[in-house]
Structure formats: structure tokens, C-alpha cells
Motif scaffolding. Sequence first.
Motif, PDB file in Angstrom:
ATOM      1  N   GLU A   1     -26.593  19.912  17.152  1.00 17.42           N
ATOM      2  CA  GLU A   1     -27.395  19.250  16.125  1.00 17.42           C
ATOM      3  C   GLU A   1     -28.068  17.989  16.660  1.00 17.42           C
ATOM      4  OE1 GLU A   1     -25.174  18.497  12.595  1.00 17.42           O
ATOM      5  OE2 GLU A   1     -24.343  20.516  12.486  1.00 17.42           O
TER       6      GLU A   1
ATOM      7  N   GLU B   1     -31.591  18.838  15.537  1.00 22.83           N
ATOM      8  CA  GLU B   1     -32.358  18.060  14.581  1.00 22.83           C
ATOM      9  C   GLU B   1     -32.670  16.676  15.122  1.00 22.83           C
ATOM     10  OE1 GLU B   1     -30.402  17.933  10.831  1.00 22.83           O
ATOM     11  OE2 GLU B   1     -30.421  20.108  10.556  1.00 22.83           O
ATOM     12  N   LYS B   2     -31.867  16.207  16.091  1.00 25.01           N
ATOM     13  CA  LYS B   2     -32.080  14.903  16.709  1.00 25.01           C
ATOM     14  C   LYS B   2     -32.105  15.075  18.223  1.00 25.01           C
ATOM     15  CE  LYS B   2     -29.676  12.334  13.029  1.00 25.01           C
ATOM     16  NZ  LYS B   2     -28.589  11.364  12.726  1.00 25.01           N
TER      17      LYS B   2
ATOM     18  N   SER C   1     -36.830  22.605  14.317  1.00 21.96           N
ATOM     19  CA  SER C   1     -35.738  21.979  13.554  1.00 21.96           C
ATOM     20  C   SER C   1     -35.694  20.469  13.735  1.00 21.96           C
ATOM     21  CB  SER C   1     -34.387  22.580  13.977  1.00 21.96           C
ATOM     22  OG  SER C   1     -34.347  23.972  13.755  1.00 21.96           O
TER      23      SER C   1
ATOM     24  N   LYS D   1     -36.075  16.618  13.598  1.00 19.83           N
ATOM     25  CA  LYS D   1     -36.441  15.624  12.602  1.00 19.83           C
ATOM     26  C   LYS D   1     -36.500  14.215  13.184  1.00 19.83           C
ATOM     27  CE  LYS D   1     -34.475  18.169   8.680  1.00 19.83           C
ATOM     28  NZ  LYS D   1     -33.508  18.115   7.546  1.00 19.83           N
TER      29      LYS D   1
END
Length: 465
Positions: free
Chosen positions: A148, A178-179, A199, A201
Amino acid sequence: MKQPSESSVNATIWDSTTLYRTPNLKNNPLKRPRSCKNKECQKVDRISNLPDPIIQHILSFLPADDAIKTCILSKRWDSIWTLVPNLIFRRECSCSQEAENFTVFVDKALMHYCSPKVKKFLVEFEFTQCFKAQVDSWVDFAVRHKVEELCLEFHREIADDPDCYCLPNFLYSNVPAEKLSLRFCVLSPNKLKHVSWMSLKVLSISYSWLSNEMIKNIFLGSSLLEYLKLNQCCGFDQINTNFSSSLKDLVVDGSWGPGDKFGDFVITIKGPNLLSLTLAGYMHRANYMLLDVSSLVEANISYRMKSCSHGCRSNWYSAHRSVLHDLLEKLQHVEKLTIGTWCLQVLSISEVKGLSSPTSACKYLTLNKKINKWDLPGIASLLRSSPNLQKLTINLMPSNNFEFLLKHAKVLEKMIIHAQRDDLNRTWMSVEAQELMELLELTQALLSYPRASPNAKVMFESCFK
């Protein structure tokens, strides 16, 4: 062939961290119970009685080598570390042998990791090209385990160092993270043309070379990107967020350009959808120009420029005042504004010369650095130009210069003053009585100062607990 036992596996991993597991643990200080007069107390092991998921959650806050060390506590702890959600591999290597030992340790730790998913994977050490294949395998491991948050934070001397880590090709497509945080990493312009970070962000890039086209392609290939931080990156002079409808928060923390004269290198920022903008760090012969930032709610102008010699001080001030004035005009509508020390210094010179700051609609103003009496004219100028100000936050050492601040803010509702010590490691009990008396006197003085706003409240906060 006989499979190695768990104890032999752990012993192998310990070898690379210079801590060895031995069959006899009687003399191991980690196994020695704390002294307690109550024998029943000695038998209680509250940590080991916790469920595995809770223990794994606790271990996830530790670096991987510390988490693995817990395997010597008991047989139950032998494999708990293999299921922790966060894998943090961080090592300061003073020589090539230490770096090699570190990479061997990471290889063996990943070999015995059992969880199907990794929440956070961080690796930080002194990278050289001889470790390229190993680091690629670590990144592949993280991607296969549906990471993630992926952090590749290496140490090098300069951003264009030939020993910087080049991202593997597979990292440009369909990454589940996501990171993503990259430091001293080389991004391929050709690969970024087809990047697919669907994905992603949050993206942070530090000490890398980026062109305008590369930044554009990152936006086009990251449809969910909400936060972008560029820290001491170079090679670009434009950030156009028109190519990213999802980006809400942009941070530019320092940059440098090829020009030798002020004004030769200007970074243009177009951000019609941005809600927050931070311009910080040290600008190397570069400056900013804002275009279409009408949606901004919050802005932080804490960047600083290189000072000049006495011979060109007049030109230096004129150029910087013009740029800062234009920035403040573009940010007139923001509700939350943070100003750094360097900007205050320019505003103070302007105030002395009789030049006022642009009118601001901000309701929440923060002065982000320690200030002195030479910054007071700039502060006064900001207060006069902010008729809607409701909250003023100032970070500075105890001073007797607060009185005039309260006199200039006519609709001020709250002033928060943070008093900080130079030595934050000292505890409350070690603070000298004289210093406490000074803080008390300052508090009493603040309560007695006249205020232009009848509704203004002064809140005094210190680091002493």
C-alpha cells in the motif's frame, strides 16, 4: 533433504546483523525477568498473552531488524515477526561492507516473510549500482505482496549522481501502492509516457531530475493522485495541474535552475483545482509565478532565497519584492495563509519604504518561523492588509513585542503564541526557576496589553509539560 528448523532460520538472519541466537538463553539479558518481590508477578507475561494480530501491530512500528530480534524471547515469538504488516529496512552504512551486510540481511528477511500482503515497505541505505539487482527484487517483492505504501529513500551526494537508483520497468505499470516515496531515484522519461499508477494517491519525489513533460505524464498516468511533493528536484519550470483533475495538495520544497542571474529561472504553477499549496525550502536561482489558483483555500509561503552581496542589495530587494508582491496578490482569496521568515524580511523592508502589502481575505494567519524585532514592520503590514483576520498563530521565543500586534488586528478573535526552548530535551524538572519566572511574567503581560479587537483571546502555549 532435511528442512531447516525455525531456530536455524532465525540464526541465519541474525548473523547478518551481528547478533547471534545461541542455544543457551539463561544468561541472555533479554530473557532475564525484571526483579519483583511478588513471585506471581514474575510469572505474568502480559505482552505474550496478547493476541498475535495485536503483537504484530506493535512490531510493525519497529525497524525490521528490531522486530526480528523478538524471536529470541520464546518459541511463540519465533515466527510472529514474519507476519508484521510493515517492513522497515533502514541502515546508515559508513562503508561498503556494512551496506553489503545490510542487503544480505534484507534478502534473508524477505525469504522468510509469510504475510500475503504488505502495508508499508520502506528501504533506506547508501545505494550503489552493485546492489541494483537486489533492490529490484525487493521492489518486486513489495509489488507482488500488494504493498500500500512503497518508500525507496536512498542516500547519495547529488541528484544526478550516476549511482542513483533507476526504477525498474515493471514499476511504471499497474502498481498497487496508494503512496509512493522516491529519493535519489532516476525516473525514465520514455517509461513515464506510458506510466499507469491507477491506485496512487500520494507521491513524493526528492532529489531527482524531472522535465515538464515528465510531470505532465505523471499526472496523466495517475488519475487518483491527490498529493504531490517535489523536494529539491530540478529540470522543470512548469507544473500544470490542468492535466490532473484529482490533485488537491501541491508541495514544492526547494528547486534550482541553470540561470546565473535572478529571474532567469521561474517556475510557473497552474493549479485551477488545487486546494492547498506549499512553497518551501531553499530556491537556487529560481522563483515562482502562479497562474489560475482560484480554488486555493490554504497557502504556505515559507521558501527562502539566497542573499546577495552589498553591491547588488538594491536590485536584490526590488526583484524579490516584486515576486513576493505578485504571489500575495494571487493568494488574496485564501482563508489560511502561512508566511515564513524570509518573506517577512522582504515585507519589513517594503513597510519601511512605505509600500503596503496586498489586501488579503485570510482568516487564519500563521507566522511559521522564529522572528525578531526586525520582522515587526512586516507583521504590522500583514495585519493591516488582513481586515478579516480571526486567528493569528506565531511561533517565536518569548518577547516583549506582542503589544503592537494586538493593537493592529481589529477583528482578531484568537492569538496563539507558542514559546519554544532551544534545548527540547530538558524536562520540566530541569528548567531553571528564572526561566519559569520569565514565562510567567510574559503571560501576565499578555493579559494586560490593550487590544484593538474586543473579542480577541490570547492563548499562551509552551513546550513545558
